[in-house]
Design a protein around this motif. Structure first.
Motif, PDB file in Angstrom:
ATOM      1  N   ARG A 150       0.845  -1.192   0.000  1.00 17.33           N
ATOM      2  CA  ARG A 150       0.000   0.000   0.000  1.00 17.33           C
ATOM      3  C   ARG A 150       0.881   1.242   0.000  1.00 17.33           C
ATOM      4  O   ARG A 150       2.050   1.189   0.399  1.00 17.33           O
ATOM      5  CB  ARG A 150      -0.956   0.051   1.181  1.00 17.33           C
ATOM      6  N   LYS A 210      -3.239  12.594  -0.453  1.00 12.33           N
ATOM      7  CA  LYS A 210      -3.685  12.462   0.926  1.00 12.33           C
ATOM      8  C   LYS A 210      -4.681  13.563   1.273  1.00 12.33           C
ATOM      9  O   LYS A 210      -4.361  14.748   1.158  1.00 12.33           O
ATOM     10  CB  LYS A 210      -2.483  12.557   1.881  1.00 12.33           C
ATOM     11  N   GLU A 222      -5.244   4.602  -2.795  1.00  8.35           N
ATOM     12  CA  GLU A 222      -6.560   5.225  -2.631  1.00  8.35           C
ATOM     13  C   GLU A 222      -6.817   6.264  -3.716  1.00  8.35           C
ATOM     14  O   GLU A 222      -5.947   7.098  -3.997  1.00  8.35           O
ATOM     15  CB  GLU A 222      -6.669   5.903  -1.250  1.00  8.35           C
ATOM     16  N   GLN A 274      -8.364   1.633  -3.520  1.00 12.33           N
ATOM     17  CA  GLN A 274      -8.958   1.826  -2.191  1.00 12.33           C
ATOM     18  C   GLN A 274      -9.907   3.011  -2.241  1.00 12.33           C
ATOM     19  O   GLN A 274      -9.572   4.061  -2.767  1.00 12.33           O
ATOM     20  CB  GLN A 274      -7.834   2.094  -1.180  1.00 12.33           C
ATOM     21  N   GLY A 319     -11.481   5.371   0.424  1.00 11.86           N
ATOM     22  CA  GLY A 319     -11.206   5.681   1.828  1.00 11.86           C
ATOM     23  C   GLY A 319     -12.468   5.945   2.627  1.00 11.86           C
ATOM     24  O   GLY A 319     -13.570   6.114   2.080  1.00 11.86           O
ATOM     25  N   ALA A 320     -12.272   5.977   3.935  1.00  8.52           N
ATOM     26  CA  ALA A 320     -13.379   6.152   4.866  1.00  8.52           C
ATOM     27  C   ALA A 320     -14.187   7.422   4.569  1.00  8.52           C
ATOM     28  O   ALA A 320     -15.418   7.419   4.633  1.00  8.52           O
ATOM     29  CB  ALA A 320     -12.825   6.196   6.284  1.00  8.52           C
ATOM     30  N   ARG A 321     -13.470   8.505   4.210  1.00 11.35           N
ATOM     31  CA  ARG A 321     -14.167   9.770   3.958  1.00 11.35           C
ATOM     32  C   ARG A 321     -15.055   9.708   2.724  1.00 11.35           C
ATOM     33  O   ARG A 321     -15.943  10.526   2.532  1.00 11.35           O
ATOM     34  CB  ARG A 321     -13.156  10.901   3.768  1.00 11.35           C
ATOM     35  N   LYS A 334     -13.472   1.032   2.512  1.00 10.45           N
ATOM     36  CA  LYS A 334     -13.339   1.249   3.946  1.00 10.45           C
ATOM     37  C   LYS A 334     -14.626   1.802   4.536  1.00 10.45           C
ATOM     38  O   LYS A 334     -15.312   2.611   3.898  1.00 10.45           O
ATOM     39  CB  LYS A 334     -12.183   2.216   4.199  1.00 10.45           C
ATOM     40  N   ARG A 355     -12.133   0.104   9.829  1.00 11.41           N
ATOM     41  CA  ARG A 355     -10.938   0.901  10.155  1.00 11.41           C
ATOM     42  C   ARG A 355     -11.151   1.807  11.384  1.00 11.41           C
ATOM     43  O   ARG A 355     -10.437   2.785  11.575  1.00 11.41           O
ATOM     44  CB  ARG A 355     -10.481   1.700   8.936  1.00 11.41           C
ATOM     45  N   ASP A 370      -8.201  -2.459   9.491  1.00  6.68           N
ATOM     46  CA  ASP A 370      -7.076  -1.519   9.435  1.00  6.68           C
ATOM     47  C   ASP A 370      -6.792  -1.095  10.877  1.00  6.68           C
ATOM     48  O   ASP A 370      -7.432  -0.173  11.397  1.00  6.68           O
ATOM     49  CB  ASP A 370      -7.450  -0.314   8.567  1.00  6.68           C
ATOM     50  N   HIS A 404      -5.294   2.911  11.419  1.00  5.47           N
ATOM     51  CA  HIS A 404      -6.208   4.048  11.561  1.00  5.47           C
ATOM     52  C   HIS A 404      -7.209   3.827  12.686  1.00  5.47           C
ATOM     53  O   HIS A 404      -7.713   4.776  13.271  1.00  5.47           O
ATOM     54  CB  HIS A 404      -6.914   4.335  10.229  1.00  5.47           C
ATOM     55  N   GLU A 414       0.011   0.253   8.315  1.00  4.26           N
ATOM     56  CA  GLU A 414       0.975   1.270   7.884  1.00  4.26           C
ATOM     57  C   GLU A 414       2.362   0.929   8.428  1.00  4.26           C
ATOM     58  O   GLU A 414       2.542   0.715   9.632  1.00  4.26           O
ATOM     59  CB  GLU A 414       0.504   2.657   8.322  1.00  4.26           C
TER      60      GLU A 414
HETATM   61  C1  PEP Z   1      -5.410   5.441   4.410  1.00  4.43           C
HETATM   62  O1  PEP Z   1      -5.553   4.209   4.413  1.00  4.43           O
HETATM   63  O2  PEP Z   1      -4.394   5.995   3.981  1.00  4.43           O
HETATM   64  C2  PEP Z   1      -6.493   6.289   4.939  1.00  4.43           C
HETATM   65  C3  PEP Z   1      -6.511   7.593   4.747  1.00  4.43           C
HETATM   66  O3  PEP Z   1      -7.412   5.590   5.630  1.00  4.43           O
HETATM   67  P1  PEP Z   1      -8.917   5.993   6.032  1.00  4.43           P
HETATM   68  O4  PEP Z   1      -9.636   6.293   4.743  1.00  4.43           O
HETATM   69  O5  PEP Z   1      -9.401   4.740   6.703  1.00  4.43           O
HETATM   70  O6  PEP Z   1      -8.842   7.163   6.961  1.00  4.43           O
END
Ligand code: PEP
Ligand code: MN
Length: 277
Positions: free
Chosen positions: A61, A66, A99, A117, A119-121, A142, A172, A204, A207, A233
């Motif tokens: 990963r 970000k 992601e 991926q 992501g959670a958001r 996620k 996560r 995960d 996180h 991570e």
């Molecule tokens: C990630 O895996 O880098 C991440 C930002 O995770 P999450 O979407 O779960 O916050």
């Protein structure tokens, strides 16, 4: 109106096997994905990829774009990070997961990575789910920090309805009243998911906990409980990481954890707990 039938519902004892390059989720093994929160440099990625490979990890990963809580924090190397990941993927033979935050990222990843991926958001970002699904690549979805299990399963339905049946779910950590850990790993929820759906379910712990000391024990708990894997991570010098430094484990810890996961699964082989794994 009667509820529509769910494509994700569990219809048999067996977990759906999701393949992504050489990686496999839901085949009864415990798939370990490792890599940095953010790709920072070739040297960083080379060190981590070789640890993931030596530990028997199934996938590398690395964050390229970000979405940080603060706009003043490191935002990732973007397209350059994808180049570095592709290079490491070729060198190590590990499939790569990145992601995607917007549809443009999906287009950039197609042909370069083995898995996307969400992501959670972005768990309920429907256009992004649909465009990632239409890429044909397997999707790691996620759970949002405040999403119910049913909302997560309905988000997965958006991918499945596009004809993409390669979805892996990831718990996560969810929000709670207690800030002692970054989030709360909902292990019970992850196990309940295994009862509701035949999609593979991983955790995960990075996180979820926000603390490197908890990553290995939470991963072992998931392995013992019969979940399908973990995404963690890893950084060669965790305290220097440009993002999520407190939760990164070093390469030696990854190797130790990978051995402990194997020992745990071997010890429990044949346990009824694995009847649905
Ligand atoms: C990630 O895996 O880098 C991440 C930002 O995770 P999450 O979407 O779960 O916050
Ligand atoms: Mn992170």
């Amino acid at each position: 109106m009667p509820a529509a039938p769910r494509l994700s519902r569990r219809t048999s004892e067996r977990t759906r096997v999701v393949r992504s390059g050489d990686a496999c989720f839901g085949d009864g093994g415990f798939a370990l994905i490792g890599g940095p929160c953010s790709v920072e440099s070739r040297a960083q990625l080379t060190a981590v990829a070789s640890a993931v490979e030596r530990g028997g990890g199934v996938m590398l990963r690395g964050g390229a774009w970000k979405a940080r809580t603060s706009p003043y924090d490191f935002q990732g190397l973007g397209d350059r990070a994808v180049e570095l990941l592709v290079e490491q993927g070729r060198r190590s033979g590990l499939p790569v997961i990145v992601e995607a935050l917007v549809e443009r990222h999906v287009a950039r990843l197609v042909g370069n990575v083995a898995m996307i991926q969400i992501g959670a958001r972005n768990m309920q970002n429907v256009p992004l789910l649909q465009s990632a699904a239409r890429s044909g690549l397997p999707i790691l979805l996620k759970r949002g920090p405040s999403a119910t299990l049913d909302e997560l399963l309905l988000a997965a339905e958006y991918v499945l309805l596009e004809g993409n049946d390669r979805v892996v779910l990831c718990e996560r950590g969810i929000r709670s009243f207690d800030s002692a850990t970054r989030n709360v790993l909902d292990l019970g929820g992850a196990l309940r998911l295994k009862e509701l759906t035949d999609l593979p379910v991983i955790i995960d712990p990075s996180h979820a906990s926000g603390r490197r000391s908890l990553v290995e024990p939470l991963t072992l708990a998931a392995a013992a409980a019969g979940l399908d894997g973990a995404i963690v991570e890893v950084h060669p010098t965790p305290e220097e990481a440009l993002s999520d430094a407190a939760q990164a484990i070093d390469c030696a810890t990854f190797l130790h954890m990978a051995r402990a996961v194997s020992a745990t699964r071997s010890a429990l082989l044949g346990s009824p707990r694995f009847a649905i794994a």
